[in-house]
Design a protein around this motif. Sequence first.
Motif, PDB file in Angstrom:
ATOM      1  N   TYR A 115      -1.493  -1.419  -4.964  1.00 59.85           N
ATOM      2  CA  TYR A 115      -2.719  -1.711  -4.226  1.00 59.85           C
ATOM      3  C   TYR A 115      -3.264  -3.111  -4.483  1.00 59.85           C
ATOM      4  N   ILE A 128     -10.246   5.742  -0.258  1.00 60.28           N
ATOM      5  CA  ILE A 128      -9.770   5.996   1.101  1.00 60.28           C
ATOM      6  C   ILE A 128     -10.553   7.139   1.750  1.00 60.28           C
ATOM      7  N   PRO A 156      -8.231   4.906  -6.136  1.00 60.38           N
ATOM      8  CA  PRO A 156      -7.887   4.631  -4.728  1.00 60.38           C
ATOM      9  C   PRO A 156      -8.059   5.844  -3.835  1.00 60.38           C
ATOM     10  N   TRP A 165      -1.957   3.492   2.652  1.00 59.99           N
ATOM     11  CA  TRP A 165      -2.765   3.663   1.438  1.00 59.99           C
ATOM     12  C   TRP A 165      -2.764   5.128   0.996  1.00 59.99           C
ATOM     13  N   TRP A 198      -2.488   0.452   7.785  1.00 64.30           N
ATOM     14  CA  TRP A 198      -2.932   0.177   6.417  1.00 64.30           C
ATOM     15  C   TRP A 198      -3.488   1.435   5.763  1.00 64.30           C
ATOM     16  N   PHE A 229       0.835  -1.201   0.000  1.00 68.38           N
ATOM     17  CA  PHE A 229       0.000   0.000   0.000  1.00 68.38           C
ATOM     18  C   PHE A 229       0.871   1.255   0.000  1.00 68.38           C
TER      19      PHE A 229
END
Length: 369
Positions: free
Chosen positions: A201, A333, A329, A251, A247, A196
């Motif tokens: 990903y 998030i 992504p 990310w 995590w 990440f």
Amino acid sequence: MLMVDVISVGANPTSIWGMTNRERTRRISRTILAPSAKPGTEGLILANDDYIVDPLLLAYAQEQPPMLLVRDGIPILAKLADPAQREPVETAMRGEPMPADLSIQRVAIDDRFTLYNRGLRKRVHPTVMRLDPSTVRAVERETYFGAYKGVTDLLTKYLWPEWALVLTRIAASLGMPPNLVTAIGLANCIAATLCFWFGSYWLGMAFALVFMVLDTVDGKLARCTITSTKAGSRFDHRIDLIHPPFWWAAWVYGLISWNLALSRPVLTLTLTALVLGYVVDRLIERGFIKRHGFHVHVWHRLDSDFRLIGARRNPNMVILFVAMLFSRPDIGIVAVATWTMLSLAFHAVRLAQAELRRSKGVEIRSWLS
């Protein structure tokens, strides 16, 4: 020392989860019954070796006055206080007629007989099954699903129980201790975090998937093989507790590799929601347990249903997976951060409602108790 001696009656050679039923009963008596023994529970428990019984049922028998737990007329468990009753009960467990004048309470284990499993947050019909070579697979399946939490997230409950069953069987056949499974899972957890961080990903989610499935396997392996330990439970729990914010932060950093880095205001809000929201939400859960003696997720049916989708690791990974299908992504998030705050608000309201009802003298009880 055990206040209740547990003795297996019979000699069943059939193995389950890599051990005989006699060994399984011994492990239950040493790891589950012994730590929970209370004054006033002294006596003797006889366990029919031809039958697999739920550890919860043995714990129940330990706390009861002298009694026979009977299935289809056959004594499965006997809690005795009078040594003179041992011989006729053992004889009955071996298939001989039970003396009609045996003065002891008899309780039928049928579909109406249920117990509440506080650790797994569910009300269950305790497993009682005859064990022989033809029933091993069915017994393993029954005891495996009996070790599943009744209130958990949607992935753990619906997506990978069958995967984890296969892996649990393999681990048991290899004699793998649950802590080794946890350690392998931890390696995948760390690998996911690094992926990440560098924006890989899809690869990170592959490592994360392995970790999440193994996070189910280690607990089921420990419960099915009766090898749970406090140290192992703490090891697993602390990994589960600590890794999610890492995590999410990794990310966020990985977005740089995709040229999708968040603007400074959005970055600040997102990280605050992800980290602070997660921590406060867990504190609310702990506070509810401390105040009311059970988890907020089993207060009302609504709370149990919300646990399926609440902003914990697995549901959040579903959000990120959907976002990755569209190669966004960044949106993923931010959506996780938003859902984290909404979940926090839900639990804060539930805690406040419980406190208000308690102040009015209303008993706060789990709908499963």
